[in-house]
Structures are given as C-alpha cells and as structure tokens.
Design an enzyme around this catalytic site. Structure first.
Site, PDB file in Angstrom:
ATOM      1  CG  ASP A   1      -2.161   0.881   1.072  1.00 62.04           C
ATOM      2  OD1 ASP A   1      -2.424   1.531   0.111  1.00 62.04           O
ATOM      3  OD2 ASP A   1      -2.682   1.186   2.165  1.00 62.04           O
TER       4      ASP A   1
ATOM      5  NE  ARG B   1      -1.476   6.534   1.543  1.00 62.68           N
ATOM      6  CZ  ARG B   1      -1.575   5.586   2.624  1.00 62.68           C
ATOM      7  NH1 ARG B   1      -1.250   5.800   3.687  1.00 62.68           N
ATOM      8  NH2 ARG B   1      -1.897   4.318   2.130  1.00 62.68           N
TER       9      ARG B   1
ATOM     10  CG  HIS C   1      -0.357   2.638  -9.328  1.00 65.27           C
ATOM     11  ND1 HIS C   1      -0.380   2.282  -8.033  1.00 65.27           N
ATOM     12  CD2 HIS C   1      -1.288   3.434  -9.604  1.00 65.27           C
ATOM     13  CE1 HIS C   1      -1.516   2.580  -7.641  1.00 65.27           C
ATOM     14  NE2 HIS C   1      -2.324   3.516  -8.344  1.00 65.27           N
TER      15      HIS C   1
ATOM     16  CG  ASN D   1      -7.613  -1.563  -5.084  1.00 62.74           C
ATOM     17  OD1 ASN D   1      -6.984  -2.454  -4.826  1.00 62.74           O
ATOM     18  ND2 ASN D   1      -8.111  -0.647  -4.168  1.00 62.74           N
TER      19      ASN D   1
ATOM     20  CB  SER E   1      -7.818  -3.355   2.662  1.00 60.19           C
ATOM     21  OG  SER E   1      -7.357  -2.033   3.585  1.00 60.19           O
TER      22      SER E   1
ATOM     23  CD  GLU F   1       2.438 -13.696  15.247  1.00 58.39           C
ATOM     24  OE1 GLU F   1       2.164 -12.433  15.670  1.00 58.39           O
ATOM     25  OE2 GLU F   1       2.059 -14.815  15.811  1.00 58.39           O
TER      26      GLU F   1
HETATM   27  C1  IPE Z   1      -5.585  -2.540  -0.090  1.00 60.08           C
HETATM   28  O1  IPE Z   1      -5.035  -1.323  -0.430  1.00 60.08           O
HETATM   29  C2  IPE Z   1      -5.343  -3.257  -1.470  1.00 60.08           C
HETATM   30  C3  IPE Z   1      -4.238  -3.566  -1.920  1.00 60.08           C
HETATM   31  C4  IPE Z   1      -3.106  -3.437  -1.481  1.00 60.08           C
HETATM   32  C5  IPE Z   1      -3.999  -4.192  -3.384  1.00 60.08           C
HETATM   33  P1  IPE Z   1      -6.210   0.034  -0.313  1.00 60.08           P
HETATM   34  O2  IPE Z   1      -5.279   1.018  -0.595  1.00 60.08           O
HETATM   35  O3  IPE Z   1      -6.945  -0.557  -1.615  1.00 60.08           O
HETATM   36  O4  IPE Z   1      -6.914  -0.271   1.026  1.00 60.08           O
HETATM   37  P2  IPE Z   1      -7.838   0.902   1.563  1.00 60.08           P
HETATM   38  O5  IPE Z   1      -8.821   1.394   0.845  1.00 60.08           O
HETATM   39  O6  IPE Z   1      -7.025   2.007   2.073  1.00 60.08           O
HETATM   40  O7  IPE Z   1      -8.289   0.146   2.891  1.00 60.08           O
HETATM   41  C1  IPE Z   2      -1.254   0.223  -3.599  1.00 65.66           C
HETATM   42  O1  IPE Z   2      -1.315   1.782  -3.328  1.00 65.66           O
HETATM   43  C2  IPE Z   2      -1.889   0.078  -4.815  1.00 65.66           C
HETATM   44  C3  IPE Z   2      -3.106  -0.545  -5.071  1.00 65.66           C
HETATM   45  C4  IPE Z   2      -3.910  -0.630  -4.282  1.00 65.66           C
HETATM   46  C5  IPE Z   2      -3.363  -0.828  -6.469  1.00 65.66           C
HETATM   47  P1  IPE Z   2      -2.154   2.794  -3.547  1.00 65.66           P
HETATM   48  O2  IPE Z   2      -2.873   3.075  -4.836  1.00 65.66           O
HETATM   49  O3  IPE Z   2      -3.690   2.487  -2.564  1.00 65.66           O
HETATM   50  O4  IPE Z   2      -1.839   3.858  -2.754  1.00 65.66           O
HETATM   51  P2  IPE Z   2      -2.474   4.829  -1.570  1.00 65.66           P
HETATM   52  O5  IPE Z   2      -2.735   3.914  -0.336  1.00 65.66           O
HETATM   53  O6  IPE Z   2      -3.480   5.757  -2.173  1.00 65.66           O
HETATM   54  O7  IPE Z   2      -1.105   5.751  -1.272  1.00 65.66           O
HETATM   55 MG    MG Z   3      -3.871   2.519  -0.378  1.00 68.18          MG
END
Ligand code: IPE
Ligand code: IPE
Ligand code: MG
Length: 252
Positions: free
Chosen positions: A18, A22, A35, A66, A194, A205
């Site tokens: 994740d 950001r 990404h 997603n 999530s 863990e």
């Molecule tokens: C969890 O991340 C899914 C993946 C890393 C693929 P998200 O960014 O979708 O999770 P939330 O929405 O913050 O819980």
């Molecule tokens: C994880 O990073 C990748 C996926 C969930 C596909 P995010 O895209 O969720 O990045 P943040 O959490 O918005 O920073």
């Molecule tokens: Mg995320």
C-alpha cells in the site's frame, strides 16, 4: 543482499503493498507514477524473497474494492499488470519461481488474463518459491463463493450439513493449496486488512510499516523479519505449553 536471512518458521509471507498513490502525490506526481515505481519494488521483493528461500510469497495486488477507483486508474493498473507479467515471465522461470493467482480473475480484461495464463504455464515446472498475486481479490467474496460451492454440494446430496467443518471450508477457498500466511506485512501505516485473507489470517502475525510501498526494501523486510522472530505463536495455548510441551505432556 547483506545479512538478511529468513527467520525460522516463516514459510508464507503475504504483503499488502500500500501507499503508491501517496508516494507519488508527495512528489507532486500523478498516482500512475507511484504504481510504476511500486511494480519495480514488487519485482525486487519477489527476487529477494526467492533468493532467501521463502516457500510462499503472496502479494495483494488489486482488491475487489479497487474496481471502484476512477476508470483511468483501473485501466492503468491493468495495463501495468499485463506489461509486468510479460516482462517478468522469463525472470520468474530463471529464478525457479512458480506463479499463481487468486481472486475473481474472470473480471480482469482478456489481455491480462492471457498474460496470467502464459505466466502460469511457463512457470508450472518451477520448484522454488511459490508466488501468488491476489488480483481482483476479496476475502469476503472468496468465503461467499466457498459457501455457494458447499450449498450446491449439499443440494446435490454429495455432502451432509454436518460435514461443513473448518477443513471443508478451507478446502473450498482459492488458497486451498497453500498454508495460511505466517506473517502479513502492510506498508504505509494503515492498521487494517482491507478484505485480505480474512479466513486465513486467523493466526497470522501482523507487521505494519510506515514505509510507503515504493520505498520498501531490505531494511523494512529486515524489520518485519525481526518482528516475526520475536513473536510467540501460541495459537490459544499458554506460554508454558509452547515452551515446554514435552515436560507438560501436552504434545499432540
Ligand atoms: C489494499 O489497499 C489493497 C491492495 C494493496 C491491493 P487499498 O489502498 O485498496 O486499501 P484501503 O482502501 O486503504 O483500505
Ligand atoms: C497500493 O497503493 C496499490 C493498489 C491498491 C492497487 P495505493 O494506490 O492504494 O496508494 P495509496 O494508498 O492511495 O497511497
Ligand atoms: Mg491504498
């Protein structure tokens, strides 16, 4: 790789990758930039874990939720995924890594499914690390699907309701061939699953790192390993039972 080594009993590591968005936004870039970097870090992590001798690595790559992101982000992620698989296929074979997927794969674009199928096919004789991408994956959807399968079996008269045990449910999950995750690592500081492996995480863990996924590397992996090495996995028992099972006559 310096002194990094796997802690004892860490067979299945699962990572919730994740923080790509950001990371990019902090740099004034669009989310796609994060990404792209995230995909590169995933490749490096896969290779590091394979070299360390890990048995199973599961990467949460795209959740069922997603799909609700803006269309342009979803299409970009699909494009990146297809490209990543095409580019990395030969490296997976070279590193003896066997690839598989879990999730609602039929929702993915055909082009991505083709890359997935080719990658599974090309790596099927590999005997090193098992690598699983959780793609279009949701733990609740997976459990609901297992419930539908069980209901159909009962309706068809091939299963009795009393036979719906924990093992029977486990057998009908997409993860049926793998052990539960020993350690679930999540980056970017969010303390939640999530919808990831809800059934399988019962005794995993958990390690949450503040590091954003594109900054992830051996330092954070090392922190997660040392956290895991310090965990006492009691599975509901007492410390005494875990430490001295023989003396207490509690070995099962
Ligand atoms: C969890 O991340 C899914 C993946 C890393 C693929 P998200 O960014 O979708 O999770 P939330 O929405 O913050 O819980
Ligand atoms: C994880 O990073 C990748 C996926 C969930 C596909 P995010 O895209 O969720 O990045 P943040 O959490 O918005 O920073
Ligand atoms: Mg995320």
């Amino acid at each position: 790789m310096n002194s990094l080594s796997l802690p004892p009993h860490l067979n299945h590591l699962a990572i919730i990758m994740d923080g790509n968005g950001r990371w990019a936004e902090l740099r004034g870039r669009d989310r796609a930039f994060g990404h792209i970097r995230g995909a590169r870090v995933a490749k490096e992590t896969i290779e590091t874990c394979a070299k360390l001798g890990l048995k199973q690595l599961t990467l949460y790559t795209f959740s069922t939720e997603n799909w609700a992101r803006p269309k342009s982000e979803v299409s970009f992620l699909m494009l990146l995924l297809g490209r990543h698989l095409r580019k990395e296929r030969a490296n997976l074979v070279r590193n003896n890594i066997r690839f598989s997927v879990i999730g609602q794969i039929d929702r993915l674009p055909q082009a991505v499914r083709d890359e997935i199928d080719k990658t599974i096919q090309d790596t099927k004789a590999c005997s090193g690390m098992n690598l699983t991408f959780a793609l279009s994956y949701g733990g609740r959807q997976e459990i609901a699907e297992a419930a539908r399968v069980l209901a159909r079996e009962v309706a068809a008269g091939v299963l009795r309701p009393e036979e719906i045990t924990e093992a029977a449910i486990t057998q009908r999950l997409q993860t049926r061939k793998m052990a539960d995750p020993d350690l679930i690592l999540r980056t970017s500081g969010e303390y939640r699953l999530s919808n990831f492996m809800l059934w399988q995480a019962a005794y995993s863990e958990l390690f949450i790192s503040e590091t954003l996924w594109p900054d992830f590397g051996e330092k954070t992996l090392e922190e997660a390993f040392s956290h895991f090495a310090g965990c006492e996995r009691r599975f509901g028992k007492t410390t005494a039972q875990i430490k001295e099972p023989t003396r207490l006559g509690l070995v099962q």
